[in-house]
Motif scaffolding. Sequence first.
Motif: not given
Length: 280
Positions: A26, A164-165, A167-169, A171-172, A250, A254
């Motif tokens: 990741g 995807a990376t 988006r995770a960042e 979201a966190a 976000l 999306d």
Amino acid sequence: MPQSFNDQVIEEFRANNGRVGGPFAGARLILLTTTGRRSGRPHTTPVGYLPDGGERILVIASAGGAPRHPAWYHNLLAEPEVQVEDGVFVFRARAQELTGAERDEAFARAAEADPGWAEYQAKTDRVIPVVALVEVAAGPPVINSPSFADGLKVVHDGFRRELATIRAEIAAAGPELGAQLRMNCLTVCQGLRNHHQGEDQGLFPYLGTQHPELRAVMDRLEREHESIAELVEALRKLVAERDAEPTALLAEFDRLTRELERHLTYEEEQLIPVLAAAGG
């Protein structure tokens, strides 16, 4: 002789277009090939990197907080021209060490995004160097694939992985967007813009000439490029706002990702068989 850890990572990276498991799963990773300052031979090392706009990426010579700089750093000081593999492209770059306020700002960005960088700095008395790798223009980009048909999928999957990376960042993220997260978003926006411009100016006109039966497909893809460009610009403007909120970002992110995935899937369905049949 058993493989070293680095050799295992390099082999896995090249076999899977930049995707690796283990401690680097990741992570944003490149293979950096420098010229040995004593041996004159090429040396390849897996190195984490930070997006830094469309023209360069940053690497940090942390060596895990060791008391000495890593060998690759000394090599690129002696010979700044290096080779970079990012899983999608292979390109030549020139290393430029950041100094003063520019170095401090870049390192602060990195540490804000991942406190591990600050932990490495706390473990050592040396100032951990930050180096920009600036691509050296040398003709068309070299895609890490055996054919043009496969290369199209490799490029698309590179965008999918980075989105995807990010988006995770997002979201966190906490209540505010960090400076590096903003840079990550702006960099992928620039990358999408460049990729679609390249297709509009090169691939699509070529296929339209060679395959008149694809005219309707080309028209749809070009219209989708225009729609996606509008979404990219909306995202870019939102990221640039000082008080932009992660929840709003976000939702916009999306929206872009959904439209882009539909576009990429359609393009692959329509163009990869044509490119493969032509031996490309």
